[in-house]
Design an enzyme around this catalytic site. Structure first.
Site, PDB file in Angstrom:
ATOM      1  N   ASP A   1      27.825  36.114  46.703  1.00 60.48           N
ATOM      2  CA  ASP A   1      28.514  37.383  46.892  1.00 60.48           C
ATOM      3  C   ASP A   1      28.379  38.006  48.281  1.00 60.48           C
ATOM      4  O   ASP A   1      29.375  38.394  48.884  1.00 60.48           O
ATOM      5  CB  ASP A   1      28.003  38.389  45.831  1.00 60.48           C
ATOM      6  CG  ASP A   1      28.951  39.551  45.608  1.00 60.48           C
ATOM      7  OD1 ASP A   1      30.157  39.333  45.717  1.00 60.48           O
ATOM      8  OD2 ASP A   1      28.466  40.658  45.344  1.00 60.48           O
TER       9      ASP A   1
ATOM     10  N   CYS B   1      41.926  49.720  44.414  1.00 65.47           N
ATOM     11  CA  CYS B   1      41.392  49.061  43.207  1.00 65.47           C
ATOM     12  C   CYS B   1      40.284  49.913  42.565  1.00 65.47           C
ATOM     13  O   CYS B   1      39.377  50.395  43.248  1.00 65.47           O
ATOM     14  CB  CYS B   1      40.864  47.683  43.617  1.00 65.47           C
ATOM     15  SG  CYS B   1      39.994  46.823  42.296  1.00 65.47           S
TER      16      CYS B   1
ATOM     17  N   CYS C   1      43.028  43.474  35.104  1.00 68.38           N
ATOM     18  CA  CYS C   1      43.831  42.323  35.560  1.00 68.38           C
ATOM     19  C   CYS C   1      43.277  41.003  35.038  1.00 68.38           C
ATOM     20  O   CYS C   1      43.919  39.955  35.175  1.00 68.38           O
ATOM     21  CB  CYS C   1      43.977  42.309  37.081  1.00 68.38           C
ATOM     22  SG  CYS C   1      42.432  42.332  37.986  1.00 68.38           S
TER      23      CYS C   1
ATOM     24  N   CYS D   1      49.776  30.010  37.515  1.00 63.27           N
ATOM     25  CA  CYS D   1      50.322  31.363  37.307  1.00 63.27           C
ATOM     26  C   CYS D   1      51.809  31.318  36.985  1.00 63.27           C
ATOM     27  O   CYS D   1      52.307  32.164  36.224  1.00 63.27           O
ATOM     28  CB  CYS D   1      50.107  32.231  38.560  1.00 63.27           C
ATOM     29  SG  CYS D   1      48.412  32.827  38.721  1.00 63.27           S
TER      30      CYS D   1
END
Ligand code: B12
Ligand code: SF4
Ligand code: SF4
Length: 357
Positions: free
Chosen positions: A133, A213, A243, A188
């Protein structure tokens, strides 16, 4: 002379450490540097100044470890595909799934270091650099190159069978590991569910405007949250999963999924927090309640700011006594918080708008 380590040995070692996904790829410059720079130029990173630093390392991960040849990428499942979208209980604020168990930075790093130690013992001259991260690397792009999934329109890495509720971590190494990852095709297609469902219209295909966001606003943004986003936050107190919840690749599958198990450290300890409780927390309460969880990233003031907004959304959407009085009382009390002018101004503004509604 030590024998060469194979891709298969790495996969077995990673499986032994409980990673749901693992793959190897050569270290190479990012193919998305131009998009990344444009994203920054447009201010989509909001106040996350760290994303604008070390851009040359992001574009060329080899700069993170001299003579790096390969990247070993892993995925840790934190939530299994399931029927979802149960909202919060009235009076509670929702926590995104990734933050419901133990802090993934620690859980992943520890096992990545164990992997580095084991490989280092077999290959004494080799160097390793584990990351989870926080290092300046584009983890999703490298994981895609290592065959862990495809980058979806919501920008998350999606595995065709596991979905997207998994963390990423990796190791850069000077070891030359012969590899031939099979890249996962983009599944997708014509779907636009994540784009249509995002309450703040933060998603355009394959790009998220972080400054819009809810995950950013509730976890990373330390300044007041622009009122245009207040209602859209709904009951999200910490992070947002919308999402991912709407993505068909996260819905339950009839057939047995033969790869990857949920790591035990991520067994959820809480999926929501009581709003009045959070609004009454002291710093000590916050530390005690969130010990060991990734939620410690948000300061007390941020959590209480989020709780005020969610409380006002709850009142706006209509709730019954005695909850209504309790929430109103908690917001009113916050207007008197002289030590924290931003919080008291927010509370006063929310009360004013509730009175008008
Ligand atoms: C900053 C950050 C955020 C920011 C920005 C999110 C974002 N989409 O960039 C905020 C705070 C909003 C955020 C939110 C979340 N995050 Co976050 N975040 C990061 C972090 C630290 C850096 C990401 C970054 O560099 N963003 C900048 C943008 C520009 O980079 P990018 O989207 O990767 O850019 C690529 C695309 O634009 C792509 N691209 C451009 N055009 C095109 C066109 C096509 C066709 C394709 C395929 C690609 C493509 O190329 C670029 C370079 O690769 C990473 C960890 C890391 N070091 O990578 C975790 C990380 C991405 N986050 C993660 C998680 C779990 C989340 C949340 C789900 C948490 C939550 N529930 O609240 C949400 C999801 C929101 C979302 N839809 O992205 C996980 C994702 C795991 C996965 N399976 O993908 C990561 C990898 C952390 C981890 N180690 O596990 N996050
Ligand atoms: S996490 Fe929520 S706010 Fe952020 S892009 Fe996804 S749906 Fe939109
Ligand atoms: S919701 Fe649809 S468009 Fe969005 S990531 Fe999932 S499959 Fe792709």
């Amino acid at each position: 002379m030590n024998a060469r380590v194979t891709e298969q040995q790495i996969a077995e070692a990673c499986r032994g450490l409980g990673f749901a996904l693992a793959g190897v790829c050569d270290v190479r410059p990012s193919a998305r540097g131009a998009e990344y720079r444009e994203w920054l130029r447009a201010g989509r990173h909001g106040l996350m100044a760290y994303l604008a630093r070390n851009t040359s390392i992001r574009e060329n991960p080899a700069e993170l470890l001299p003579d790096a040849r390969c990247a070993i990428m892993v995925g840790d499942l934190y939530h299994e595909r399931s029927e979802s979208r149960p909202g919060a209980e009235p009076g509670k604020g929702l926590i995104a799934r990734y933050a419901r168990g133990r802090d993934y930075h620690k859980v992943l790093k520890k096992r990545l270091h164990a992997l580095c130690d084991a490989l280092g013992a077999q290959h004494p001259g080799a160097a390793f650099r584990a990351f989870v991260d926080t290092a300046p690397v584009m983890e999703r792009e490298i994981a895609q190159l290592a065959g862990l999934g495809w980058i979806g329109k919501n920008t998350l890495l999606i595995h065709p069978r596991l979905g997207s509720f998994f963390f990423l971590g990796g190791v850069l190494t000077t070891l030359d590991i012969p590899n031939n990852p099979s890249l996962v095709a983009d599944h997708c297609g014509t779907c636009t569910r994540c784009i249509d469902a995002c309450p703040t219209q933060a998603i355009s295909p394959y790009s998220v405007d972080a400054s819009r966001c809810i995950s950013y606003l509730t976890i990373e943004h330390r300044a007041p949250i622009d009122p245009v986003f207040h209602e859209a936050m709904g009951s999200w107190l910490y992070g947002c999963d919308i999402c991912q919840e709407v993505c068909p690749h996260n819905s339950p599958r009839a057939e047995h999924i033969d790869v990857g198990r949920l790591h035990e450290a991520y067994a959820p300890t809480r999926r929501e927090l009581d709003l009045v409780e959070v609004l009454n927390w002291t710093e000590e309460d916050r530390r005690g309640a969130l010990a060991g969880s990734a939620m410690t990233r948000a300061t007390l003031e941020m959590l209480q700011r989020n709780a005020l907004i969610v409380a006002s959304n709850t009142l706006r959407s209509g709730c019954v006594e005695p909850l209504r009085s309790k929430l109103l009382e908690a917001i009113t009390r916050a207007t008197r918080d002289e030590a924290r002018p931003a919080l008291s101004a927010l509370a006063a503004e929310l009360l004013r708008r509730l009175a008008e509604a």
